[in-house]
Design a protein around this motif. Structure first.
Motif, PDB file in Angstrom:
ATOM      1  N   MET A  23      44.251  30.025  36.046  1.00  0.00           N
ATOM      2  CA  MET A  23      44.055  29.943  34.608  1.00  0.00           C
ATOM      3  C   MET A  23      45.161  30.746  33.928  1.00  0.00           C
ATOM      4  O   MET A  23      45.423  31.876  34.313  1.00  0.00           O
ATOM      5  N   ARG A  24      45.761  30.161  32.899  1.00  0.00           N
ATOM      6  CA  ARG A  24      46.811  30.848  32.151  1.00  0.00           C
ATOM      7  C   ARG A  24      46.408  31.033  30.702  1.00  0.00           C
ATOM      8  O   ARG A  24      45.808  30.135  30.100  1.00  0.00           O
ATOM      9  N   ILE A  25      46.740  32.186  30.130  1.00  0.00           N
ATOM     10  CA  ILE A  25      46.446  32.447  28.729  1.00  0.00           C
ATOM     11  C   ILE A  25      47.556  31.850  27.874  1.00  0.00           C
ATOM     12  O   ILE A  25      48.731  32.116  28.076  1.00  0.00           O
ATOM     13  N   LYS A  26      47.152  31.026  26.915  1.00  0.00           N
ATOM     14  CA  LYS A  26      48.114  30.389  26.023  1.00  0.00           C
ATOM     15  C   LYS A  26      48.265  31.158  24.713  1.00  0.00           C
ATOM     16  O   LYS A  26      49.339  31.225  24.129  1.00  0.00           O
ATOM     17  N   LYS A  27      47.154  31.735  24.252  1.00  0.00           N
ATOM     18  CA  LYS A  27      47.173  32.427  22.962  1.00  0.00           C
ATOM     19  C   LYS A  27      46.048  33.454  22.934  1.00  0.00           C
ATOM     20  O   LYS A  27      44.975  33.221  23.487  1.00  0.00           O
ATOM     21  N   ALA A  28      46.305  34.569  22.272  1.00  0.00           N
ATOM     22  CA  ALA A  28      45.261  35.583  22.082  1.00  0.00           C
ATOM     23  C   ALA A  28      45.424  36.139  20.681  1.00  0.00           C
ATOM     24  O   ALA A  28      46.542  36.404  20.238  1.00  0.00           O
ATOM     25  N   THR A  81      47.166  44.153  28.457  1.00  0.00           N
ATOM     26  CA  THR A  81      47.836  43.768  29.699  1.00  0.00           C
ATOM     27  C   THR A  81      47.436  42.350  30.106  1.00  0.00           C
ATOM     28  O   THR A  81      48.291  41.551  30.507  1.00  0.00           O
ATOM     29  N   LEU A  82      46.159  42.035  29.985  1.00  0.00           N
ATOM     30  CA  LEU A  82      45.664  40.720  30.377  1.00  0.00           C
ATOM     31  C   LEU A  82      46.346  39.604  29.590  1.00  0.00           C
ATOM     32  O   LEU A  82      46.711  38.573  30.143  1.00  0.00           O
ATOM     33  N   VAL A  83      46.553  39.830  28.275  1.00  0.00           N
ATOM     34  CA  VAL A  83      47.140  38.786  27.422  1.00  0.00           C
ATOM     35  C   VAL A  83      48.647  38.951  27.235  1.00  0.00           C
ATOM     36  O   VAL A  83      49.271  38.188  26.509  1.00  0.00           O
ATOM     37  N   ASN A  84      49.215  39.983  27.883  1.00  0.00           N
ATOM     38  CA  ASN A  84      50.653  40.250  27.817  1.00  0.00           C
ATOM     39  C   ASN A  84      51.146  40.482  26.385  1.00  0.00           C
ATOM     40  O   ASN A  84      52.146  39.915  25.944  1.00  0.00           O
ATOM     41  N   ASN A  85      50.388  41.314  25.656  1.00  0.00           N
ATOM     42  CA  ASN A  85      50.752  41.682  24.288  1.00  0.00           C
ATOM     43  C   ASN A  85      50.306  43.117  24.069  1.00  0.00           C
ATOM     44  O   ASN A  85      49.131  43.378  23.822  1.00  0.00           O
ATOM     45  N   GLN A  86      51.232  44.054  24.155  1.00  0.00           N
ATOM     46  CA  GLN A  86      50.897  45.482  24.095  1.00  0.00           C
ATOM     47  C   GLN A  86      50.454  45.957  22.714  1.00  0.00           C
ATOM     48  O   GLN A  86      50.042  47.102  22.555  1.00  0.00           O
ATOM     49  N   LYS A 136      25.324  47.526  42.978  1.00  0.00           N
ATOM     50  CA  LYS A 136      24.953  46.200  43.490  1.00  0.00           C
ATOM     51  C   LYS A 136      25.509  45.088  42.600  1.00  0.00           C
ATOM     52  O   LYS A 136      24.806  44.136  42.246  1.00  0.00           O
ATOM     53  N   ASN A 137      26.780  45.235  42.237  1.00  0.00           N
ATOM     54  CA  ASN A 137      27.501  44.287  41.398  1.00  0.00           C
ATOM     55  C   ASN A 137      28.791  43.880  42.074  1.00  0.00           C
ATOM     56  O   ASN A 137      29.273  44.571  42.974  1.00  0.00           O
ATOM     57  N   GLU A 138      29.369  42.800  41.576  1.00  0.00           N
ATOM     58  CA  GLU A 138      30.738  42.467  41.961  1.00  0.00           C
ATOM     59  C   GLU A 138      31.650  43.514  41.331  1.00  0.00           C
ATOM     60  O   GLU A 138      31.428  43.949  40.188  1.00  0.00           O
ATOM     61  N   VAL A 139      32.668  43.942  42.074  1.00  0.00           N
ATOM     62  CA  VAL A 139      33.611  44.952  41.586  1.00  0.00           C
ATOM     63  C   VAL A 139      35.027  44.398  41.743  1.00  0.00           C
ATOM     64  O   VAL A 139      35.404  43.956  42.825  1.00  0.00           O
ATOM     65  N   LEU A 140      35.785  44.428  40.645  1.00  0.00           N
ATOM     66  CA  LEU A 140      37.179  44.002  40.694  1.00  0.00           C
ATOM     67  C   LEU A 140      38.074  45.177  40.334  1.00  0.00           C
ATOM     68  O   LEU A 140      37.821  45.862  39.335  1.00  0.00           O
ATOM     69  N   PRO A 141      39.102  45.434  41.137  1.00  0.00           N
ATOM     70  CA  PRO A 141      40.047  46.494  40.796  1.00  0.00           C
ATOM     71  C   PRO A 141      41.026  46.007  39.731  1.00  0.00           C
ATOM     72  O   PRO A 141      41.259  44.803  39.600  1.00  0.00           O
ATOM     73  N   TYR A 142      41.581  46.963  38.971  1.00  0.00           N
ATOM     74  CA  TYR A 142      42.519  46.598  37.914  1.00  0.00           C
ATOM     75  C   TYR A 142      43.547  47.699  37.702  1.00  0.00           C
ATOM     76  O   TYR A 142      43.227  48.883  37.754  1.00  0.00           O
ATOM     77  N   SER A 143      44.772  47.274  37.449  1.00  0.00           N
ATOM     78  CA  SER A 143      45.852  48.208  37.134  1.00  0.00           C
ATOM     79  C   SER A 143      46.683  47.625  36.002  1.00  0.00           C
ATOM     80  O   SER A 143      47.152  46.497  36.105  1.00  0.00           O
ATOM     81  N   LYS A 193      50.165  45.366  36.692  1.00  0.00           N
ATOM     82  CA  LYS A 193      49.445  44.111  36.447  1.00  0.00           C
ATOM     83  C   LYS A 193      48.805  43.536  37.716  1.00  0.00           C
ATOM     84  O   LYS A 193      48.575  42.335  37.818  1.00  0.00           O
ATOM     85  N   ALA A 194      48.581  44.405  38.662  1.00  0.00           N
ATOM     86  CA  ALA A 194      47.914  43.967  39.884  1.00  0.00           C
ATOM     87  C   ALA A 194      46.505  43.486  39.555  1.00  0.00           C
ATOM     88  O   ALA A 194      45.872  43.965  38.637  1.00  0.00           O
ATOM     89  N   PHE A 195      46.066  42.503  40.308  1.00  0.00           N
ATOM     90  CA  PHE A 195      44.696  42.000  40.245  1.00  0.00           C
ATOM     91  C   PHE A 195      44.389  41.151  39.012  1.00  0.00           C
ATOM     92  O   PHE A 195      43.274  40.671  38.859  1.00  0.00           O
ATOM     93  N   SER A 196      45.361  40.958  38.094  1.00  0.00           N
ATOM     94  CA  SER A 196      45.096  40.181  36.877  1.00  0.00           C
ATOM     95  C   SER A 196      44.653  38.762  37.180  1.00  0.00           C
ATOM     96  O   SER A 196      43.771  38.222  36.506  1.00  0.00           O
ATOM     97  N   GLU A 197      45.255  38.147  38.185  1.00  0.00           N
ATOM     98  CA  GLU A 197      44.909  36.764  38.522  1.00  0.00           C
ATOM     99  C   GLU A 197      43.454  36.644  38.954  1.00  0.00           C
ATOM    100  O   GLU A 197      42.750  35.718  38.551  1.00  0.00           O
TER     101      GLU A 197
END
Length: 192
Positions: A1-6, A42-47, A167-174, A178-182
């Motif tokens: 999935m790619r972000i087109k606009k935010a 970071t997720l939307v690439n707009n600081q 007892k949840n799903e856990v996703l790492p983020y940096s 930008k590791a783990f963004s995908e």
């Protein structure tokens, strides 16, 4: 999935003043200064999309952002942080009341995303928030933020500990590399 606009939609002090939107909504929760606004940028690439600060407690309103992807559109709600902030107890009580009203009453809310700072042990108010979400049957994902500050082996241990505790799903983020963004974007795609 790619972000087109935010885009930033609006800031609101209460749920009553938030517009009804026809998109799935994800609420970002976490202690003050855990990196929620930086995550959005970071997720939307707009600081410059979400305002960030080194001072805890700068997010004081419900801030709504519309994210348009190639496969779907969704809304991120950046909520005031819980925990340490240099504000009065009355202000903190107001934040708490507005937070609970939003989480219990927002019709399009599909998930909460609770951020935990990987550099620290799980805090008491993180546990209290997670218990409150479970008690109120509000689904949540945990994101372990600021993962670039710890080693890979330490990160693995933190993920395992958090999964066992909540007892949840856990996703790492940096945000730094930008590791783990995908993985996170795929999670939004599958859960919106």
């Amino acid at each position: 999935m790619r972000i087109k606009k935010a885009r930033f939609l609006l800031s609101s002090p209460t749920l009553k003043l938030c517009p009804e939107l026809n998109y799935p909504e994800f609420a970002l929760l976490g202690r003050s200064n855990v990196g929620k606004s930086t995550f959005i940028n970071t997720l939307v690439n707009n600081q410059k999309l979400a305002k960030t600060s080194n001072t805890p407690g700068k997010t004081r309103l419900i801030n709504l952002f519309e994210i348009v992807c190639d496969t779907k559109t969704f809304v991120l709600a950046d909520l005031p942080g819980y925990g340490y902030a240099k504000v009065s107890k009355n202000t903190q009580a107001d934040w708490q009341k507005n937070l609970e009203t939003y989480l219990k009453g927002r019709k399009n809310l599909v998930y909460t995303i609770q951020f935990i700072d990987s550099r620290h042990e799980i805090q008491k108010n993180d546990i209290e928030m997670q218990n409150w979400l479970k008690y109120n049957n509000i689904p949540s994902l945990n994101i372990l933020s600021k993962c670039d500050y710890i080693s890979r082996s330490e990160l693995r241990k933190k993920i395992d500990t958090l999964k066992k505790e909540f007892k949840n799903e856990v996703l790492p983020y940096s945000s730094k590399n930008k590791a783990f963004s995908e993985d996170i974007l795929n999670w939004f795609h599958n859960n919106g």
